[in-house]
Design a protein around this motif. Structure first.
Motif, mmCIF file in Angstrom:
data_model
loop_
_atom_site.group_PDB
_atom_site.id
_atom_site.type_symbol
_atom_site.label_atom_id
_atom_site.label_comp_id
_atom_site.label_asym_id
_atom_site.label_seq_id
_atom_site.Cartn_x
_atom_site.Cartn_y
_atom_site.Cartn_z
ATOM 1 N N LYS A 320 0.858 -1.176 0.000
ATOM 2 C CA LYS A 320 0.000 0.000 0.000
ATOM 3 C C LYS A 320 0.902 1.236 0.000
ATOM 4 C CE LYS A 320 -3.771 -2.455 0.417
ATOM 5 N NZ LYS A 320 -4.751 -2.559 -0.689
ATOM 6 N N TYR A 321 0.506 2.251 -0.747
ATOM 7 C CA TYR A 321 1.276 3.500 -0.748
ATOM 8 C C TYR A 321 0.828 4.340 0.433
ATOM 9 C CZ TYR A 321 3.247 2.219 -5.178
ATOM 10 O OH TYR A 321 3.953 1.559 -6.148
ATOM 11 N N VAL A 322 1.776 4.648 1.316
ATOM 12 C CA VAL A 322 1.477 5.263 2.610
ATOM 13 C C VAL A 322 2.045 6.674 2.663
ATOM 14 C CG1 VAL A 322 1.748 5.074 5.107
ATOM 15 C CG2 VAL A 322 1.549 2.994 3.714
ATOM 16 N N PHE A 323 1.173 7.633 2.998
ATOM 17 C CA PHE A 323 1.583 9.014 3.240
ATOM 18 C C PHE A 323 1.348 9.309 4.720
ATOM 19 C CE2 PHE A 323 0.398 8.637 -1.139
ATOM 20 C CZ PHE A 323 1.316 9.406 -1.828
ATOM 21 N N LEU A 324 2.411 9.567 5.464
ATOM 22 C CA LEU A 324 2.283 9.862 6.885
ATOM 23 C C LEU A 324 2.266 11.373 7.067
ATOM 24 C CD1 LEU A 324 4.060 8.025 9.784
ATOM 25 C CD2 LEU A 324 3.631 10.466 9.876
ATOM 26 N N CYS A 325 1.101 11.911 7.401
ATOM 27 C CA CYS A 325 0.936 13.356 7.569
ATOM 28 C C CYS A 325 1.458 13.772 8.942
ATOM 29 C CB CYS A 325 -0.532 13.750 7.424
ATOM 30 S SG CYS A 325 -1.265 13.251 5.857
ATOM 31 N N THR A 326 2.250 14.822 8.997
ATOM 32 C CA THR A 326 2.861 15.220 10.256
ATOM 33 C C THR A 326 3.155 16.706 10.273
ATOM 34 O OG1 THR A 326 4.811 14.912 11.685
ATOM 35 C CG2 THR A 326 5.133 14.564 9.330
ATOM 36 N N ASN A 327 3.117 17.303 11.466
ATOM 37 C CA ASN A 327 3.566 18.695 11.605
ATOM 38 C C ASN A 327 5.076 18.776 11.746
ATOM 39 O OD1 ASN A 327 4.159 18.167 14.421
ATOM 40 N ND2 ASN A 327 2.014 18.592 14.904
ATOM 41 N N ALA A 328 5.738 17.617 11.823
ATOM 42 C CA ALA A 328 7.203 17.468 11.808
ATOM 43 C C ALA A 328 7.881 17.840 13.116
ATOM 44 C CB ALA A 328 7.827 18.256 10.662
ATOM 45 N N MET A 329 7.133 18.168 14.152
ATOM 46 C CA MET A 329 7.768 18.512 15.424
ATOM 47 C C MET A 329 8.498 17.311 16.033
ATOM 48 S SD MET A 329 7.407 21.684 16.030
ATOM 49 C CE MET A 329 7.709 21.861 17.785
ATOM 50 N N LEU A 330 8.037 16.106 15.748
ATOM 51 C CA LEU A 330 8.667 14.892 16.281
ATOM 52 C C LEU A 330 9.422 14.119 15.208
ATOM 53 C CD1 LEU A 330 5.705 13.577 18.482
ATOM 54 C CD2 LEU A 330 7.760 14.749 19.286
ATOM 55 N N VAL A 366 7.906 26.371 14.928
ATOM 56 C CA VAL A 366 7.437 25.160 14.250
ATOM 57 C C VAL A 366 7.899 25.129 12.787
ATOM 58 C CG1 VAL A 366 5.394 23.851 13.540
ATOM 59 C CG2 VAL A 366 5.455 24.965 15.777
ATOM 60 N N PHE A 367 7.859 26.284 12.121
ATOM 61 C CA PHE A 367 8.291 26.349 10.728
ATOM 62 C C PHE A 367 9.752 25.925 10.596
ATOM 63 C CE2 PHE A 367 10.356 28.639 7.253
ATOM 64 C CZ PHE A 367 9.541 28.326 6.182
ATOM 65 N N ASP A 368 10.615 26.487 11.434
ATOM 66 C CA ASP A 368 12.051 26.172 11.351
ATOM 67 C C ASP A 368 12.302 24.691 11.605
ATOM 68 O OD1 ASP A 368 12.701 28.788 10.749
ATOM 69 O OD2 ASP A 368 13.076 29.343 12.835
ATOM 70 N N GLU A 369 11.594 24.118 12.573
ATOM 71 C CA GLU A 369 11.778 22.694 12.865
ATOM 72 C C GLU A 369 11.288 21.839 11.700
ATOM 73 O OE1 GLU A 369 12.783 19.148 14.380
ATOM 74 O OE2 GLU A 369 13.380 21.119 15.169
ATOM 75 N N ALA A 370 10.174 22.227 11.093
ATOM 76 C CA ALA A 370 9.659 21.472 9.952
ATOM 77 C C ALA A 370 10.646 21.505 8.789
ATOM 78 C CB ALA A 370 8.306 22.033 9.520
ATOM 79 N N VAL A 371 11.231 22.656 8.537
ATOM 80 C CA VAL A 371 12.196 22.785 7.445
ATOM 81 C C VAL A 371 13.416 21.895 7.690
ATOM 82 C CG1 VAL A 371 13.820 24.369 6.346
ATOM 83 C CG2 VAL A 371 11.449 25.076 6.718
ATOM 84 N N GLU A 372 13.922 21.919 8.899
ATOM 85 C CA GLU A 372 15.094 21.083 9.212
ATOM 86 C C GLU A 372 14.747 19.602 9.114
ATOM 87 O OE1 GLU A 372 18.213 22.120 9.563
ATOM 88 O OE2 GLU A 372 17.360 24.084 9.048
ATOM 89 N N ALA A 373 13.541 19.239 9.534
ATOM 90 C CA ALA A 373 13.125 17.837 9.451
ATOM 91 C C ALA A 373 13.015 17.385 8.000
ATOM 92 C CB ALA A 373 11.792 17.662 10.175
#
Length: 559
Positions: A320-330, A366-373
């Motif tokens: 199955k093609y899986v897309f894991l949606c996340t805010n990227a904080m973790l 949150v934006f900066d962490e998402a970009v780095e992730a």
């Protein structure tokens, strides 16, 4: 008077031979403005006999009698470091009948690098196969020195090309021997299972570009393996005469989140509900019950689920093609739990540049962490997509700024976008878009070639829908939602009750009462969960739109 100077011979014509219609279309719609001579793109059909017959016949006509021949199309890359959109120039072709050297490859490579600066060109042996190559066999072929593998039809086209000598001339240069059999191909990391029947193949590839229309030349937003699997799935539903079927399941294994976004209606549950986590077997079983080829795991924040990696692992194991949606904080903290796979992608939510995004999630940084992730995930070889939601506080310029950043600087694989839906329980009820606001916003944001340039993970007709160029009814049944409470009616945006099985959801829901003009809650909805599937089905039912989708898939034109 002395003798007149000898006239420099003009460029010889070029014959490009491809087995499949989708490959021929890719070349016919390309930019040939720099080509000095005539070019004919020939579809040979599948199989060695068809290929040899077609090429020999074309070379027997007067306009092409002295043509240089290129065997062209898609192939599967074997060597490490190959990416979708890379070009492969064969030094020789190999199959069970022997080896065929390709002459003039240096000239072809030189011209490709001149015409396509920045595009990677690989050169080496191209091996043929009469079947789809998988697993250990790929490694065995790589060990022989081959850098790519292809079905044998184009090698037969090369053999047919031997019957006529060919000379060609690069722009501005002297005539020199052409690469008679020197093919150039769009490299791909994955094998494509092409049906042996040309009729069946054409039907499958007619549906291939529908669900996601990728945006850059030679680079599919949806990987080719995924495109073909989804196309085959759609074809099977049509053969079985199913009126309603899922394209992708929205799976919500929890409602808890580590952010409190003002426009979110998913975290407004009692504390007892927010503490619940869906068991792995229940999550995987729901997806398998539906039969959908793809699943989007949302929430809440899925990375807060202690067994999210096991849910992903089991779904990927089921192909199955899986897309894991996340805010990227973790994401950086949890990334080691996952492995890169062509069946898996992180879908990171980014709703604007730094100030706007942090304001929308009510937390700084949150934006900066998402970009780095995202950077770290890309570095480790993960496929990374983004999802951006826009409100009436956005302008065409804020949309352009964030999509330019994601597309050009962060270089995510593809981007989804959506006008915000007015959740009944969302704390902020003042900033949701109306239909006309949405159309004007995206019409202006897409102007100036932006829509064509961005790697947007949407079908062309859905983008037309956002601009107001087309209108559709809602088909929420195609993206069903499964959560802690069961299958949600009618969609993940609205809650009119839950049922325990997918069959009950489809058969016992009155789908005709939902959509704009039917339910007041739907009045301003233009979300992809209701209208992207309609655009897909509308494309399937129209030859004109099918050809347009195929053309835009291979050329990147969304405009």
């Amino acid at each position: 008077m002395g003798p007149a100077p000898a006239r420099r011979p003009g460029p010889a014509p070029l014959l490009s031979a491809s087995a499949l219609g989708i490959e021929r279309l890719a070349l016919r719609t390309g930019d040939r403005s720099g080509a000095p001579g005539a070019m004919t793109v020939l579809r040979t059909g599948m199989g060695p006999q068809n290929a040899e017959r077609a090429v020999s016949g074309a070379l027997g006509t007067e306009p092409l009698r002295d043509a240089a021949v290129l065997a062209t199309g898609f192939c599967a890359g074997l060597a490490p470091g190959m990416h979708p959109g890379d070009l492969v120039v064969a030094e020789e072709t190999r199959d069970a009948r022997g080896r065929t050297p390709c002459t003039g490859t240096a000239l072809l490579i030189e011209e490709l690098e001149r015409a396509l600066p920045g595009r990677t060109v690989h050169t080496g042996p191209l091996t043929g196969s009469d079947h789809v190559v998988r697993g250990p066999e790929r490694g065995a072929l790589l060990a022989t020195g081959a850098i790519a593998v292809d079905m044998d039809a184009r090698d037969a086209a090369q053999r047919g090309a031997r019957r006529a000598p060919a000379r060609c001339r690069r722009p501005g240069g002297r005539g020199r021997p052409a690469a008679r059999t020197g093919p150039h191909r769009h490299g791909a990391r994955w094998n494509i299972s092409v049906p042996r029947s040309p009729c069946r193949a054409s039907r499958v590839f007619r549906m291939a570009p529908f669900f996601f229309a990728p945006p850059e030349v030679s680079q599919m937003a949806m990987p080719l393996r995924q495109t073909v699997k989804v196309a085959t799935y759609l074809f099977e539903q049509k053969l079985r005469k199913r009126d309603k079927f899922p394209l992708i399941v929205e799976l919500e294994p929890l409602y808890a989140c580590n952010l409190k976004c003002e426009g979110c209606g998913k975290i407004q549950h009692p504390a007892g509900v927010l503490k619940q986590r869906m068991p792995v077997a229940q999550a995987v079983g729901a997806v398998l019950e539906s039969g959908a080829p793809m699943v989007s795991i949302a929430g809440g924040e899925p990375l807060m689920h202690p067994q999210i990696d096991e849910i992903v692992r089991q779904l990927v194991a089921k192909k199955k093609y899986v897309f894991l949606c996340t805010n990227a904080m973790l994401l950086r903290k949890k990334m080691d739990k996952f492995s890169p796979s062509p069946y898996f992608a992180f879908a990171v939510h980014i709703d604007g540049m730094r100030e706007r995004h942090d304001e929308s999630v009510a937390k700084e940084g949150v934006f900066d962490e998402a970009v780095e992730a995202v950077k770290e995930a890309k570095k480790r070889g993960f496929r990374v997509t983004t999802n951006s939601t826009f409100f009436n506080t956005d302008t065409p310029q804020t949309i352009i700024e964030v999509l330019n950043f994601l597309n050009d600087e962060l270089q995510v694989d593809e981007m989804m976008l959506s006008p915000a839906y007015a959740y009944e329980k969302a704390p902020d009820q003042e900033h949701f878009l109306g239909v006309e606001q949405t159309r004007e916003l995206f019409r202006k944001a897409f102007a100036g070639g932006n829509r064509r340039r961005w790697r947007l993970n949407h079908s062309p007709l859905f983008l037309d829908f956002l601009e107001g160029k087309a209108d559709f009814p809602c088909t929420a049944w195609a993206i069903p939602n499964y959560s802690l409470f069961g299958w949600q009616r009618p969609c993940y945006l609205m809650s009119d009750g839950y049922v325990p099985t997918y069959r009950e959801l489809i058969e016992d829901t009155d789908w005709n009462k939902y959509g704009r003009g039917k339910d007041p809650r739907c009045a301003n909805c233009m979300a992809h969960c209701g209208y992207e599937p309609t655009a897909v089905l509308a494309t399937m039912g129209s030859l004109k739109e099918s050809l347009r989708a195929a053309r835009e898939t291979v050329s990147g034109n969304h405009g």
